[in-house]
Design an enzyme around this catalytic site. Structure first.
Site, short mmCIF file in Angstrom:
data_model
loop_
_atom_site.label_atom_id
_atom_site.label_comp_id
_atom_site.label_asym_id
_atom_site.label_seq_id
_atom_site.Cartn_x
_atom_site.Cartn_y
_atom_site.Cartn_z
CG LEU A 71 6.80 -3.55 -0.15
CD1 LEU A 71 5.35 -3.56 -0.61
CD2 LEU A 71 7.03 -4.63 0.89
CB ALA A 91 3.66 -1.85 2.35
CE LYS A 168 -3.50 -6.23 -2.37
NZ LYS A 168 -2.63 -6.01 -1.18
CB VAL A 194 -15.54 -6.08 0.78
CG1 VAL A 194 -15.81 -7.58 0.77
CG2 VAL A 194 -16.12 -5.44 2.05
CB SER A 208 -11.95 1.96 -1.52
OG SER A 208 -11.33 2.43 -0.34
#
Length: 351
Positions: A71, A91, A168, A194, A208
């Site tokens: 990226l 990504a 984000k 979420v 997470s």
């Protein structure tokens, strides 16, 4: 695995093939008969990705191809996007270390989104589905009197916005602005999940998942923190619905299963459903003052302090109504995560 061959001539690019959500998107696409391309920063990761997909029930052979692209650089993106009808862009560059500046988070995320969108536009891609985050919706608002929805954007003027949430937010906004101004007909949809749980496919799992692992491994108490949860398989399903459904064009979709939960409720679910594997799980709620005191010495706790007592409930009514999305329950996602950690031997030895 039953394959829908109606899509056998259509190619889809999934960026960041080593990612948790990306791999489940690849599995879902293969299951529907698509040819899939994915990008990795190094082709040395191809075997690992294929092993994870095999654990998920797929051995795609030449129906999956790998391209080297980063990226932070232009090289490789035009080749990866060429001939693709859709792109699922999940990504995201993640800086390492505790002292990374906001700029180290934000600029690579913004530039990365724009790189992928330019490559998609130039290749004649029909639609890009962007994996954004709840962090682009919920940050900086304090206590809300209603569930968060897709009209909400994080308030970047607040001091309680982390660099990740800011990155984000700004990278998703940049994507919408690019498509509106320079997209030349390129369509965009965004998915804002979420906390994403679900079965891990190998030892390299997402951040997470550590939430469940830490509880299962016996962390000494639970901070009074609230979060929404969703299963990765349903997040992948929502990406595919947003990829092809006419109603998804130009829309963002929040992904949550049911209402949010306090982490103590998560611990109770694990205690009730995981039997002996959950013998180290604590359901003791830590006083907020104790967490604040601990955060003075433990950098890992500092990010928790602004979340103490904050209800982060949200709604997926839009995805259910427009795209007929129907996710598993939050309890199913929690238990599936824990079961997979047991199955792969990823909990501490005492478990």
């Amino acid at each position: 695995m039953e394959i829908d061959m109606n899509n056998k001539e259509e190619r889809v690019l999934v960026t960041g093939g080593t990612g948790f959500i990306a791999q489940y998107c690849i599995l879902a696409l293969l299951n529907r008969g698509y040819h899939v391309r994915t990008t990795v920063r190094s082709l040395t990761r191809e075997a690992e990705v294929r092993d994870n997909l095999k654990a998920g029930g797929a051995e795609p052979g030449d129906r999956l191809s790998f391209f080297t692209a980063d990226l932070t650089a232009d090289e490789g993106w035009a080749e990866a996007a060429a001939g693709c009808i859709y792109v699922i862009h999940g990504a995201s560059p993640t800086p390492t270390g505790n002292q990374t500046s906001e700029e180290e988070w934000i600029q690579p995320a913004v530039d990365g989104n724009l790189r992928v969108l330019r490559a998609a536009r130039n290749a004649g891609v029909r639609r890009v589905v962007l994996t954004s985050a709840f962090g682009a919706i919920c940050a900086g608002h304090g206590q809300m009197k209603r569930p968060f929805n897709e009209t909400d954007w994080s308030d970047l003027t607040s001091k309680n916005v982390w660099p990740y949430q800011k990155s984000k937010t700004l990278s998703e906004r940049a994507a919408w602005e690019f498509v509106a101004g320079e997209g030349q007909g390129l369509e965009l949809s965004a998915i804002n999940p979420v906390t994403v749980l679900g079965p891990v496919l190998g030892a390299d799992y997402s951040h997470s998942i550590r939430l469940i692992k830490n509880i299962m491994d016996g962390q000494p108490g639970i901070p009074r923190i609230n979060s929404g949860f969703v299963d990765v398989r349903d997040v992948a399903d929502l990406h595919l619905r947003a990829m092809t459904h006419e109603a998804a064009k130009g829309e963002r979709f929040l992904a949550i299963a049911g209402e949010s939960m306090w982490l103590a409720e998560v611990a109770k679910v694990l205690k009730q459903r995981m039997g002996l594997a959950a013998d180290k799980v604590s359901t003791r709620v830590l006083p907020n003052a104790m967490v604040r005191l601990g955060a003075l010495k433990d950098p890992a706790l500092r990010g928790a302090v602004p979340l103490l007592g904050l209800n982060l409930n949200a709604t997926s009514e839009k995805a259910m109504r427009l795209l007929s999305w129907s996710p598993r329950s939050r309890e199913e996602a929690i238990v599936a995560t824990a079961e997979s950690l047991v199955r792969h031997g990823l909990l501490s030895d005492a478990n």
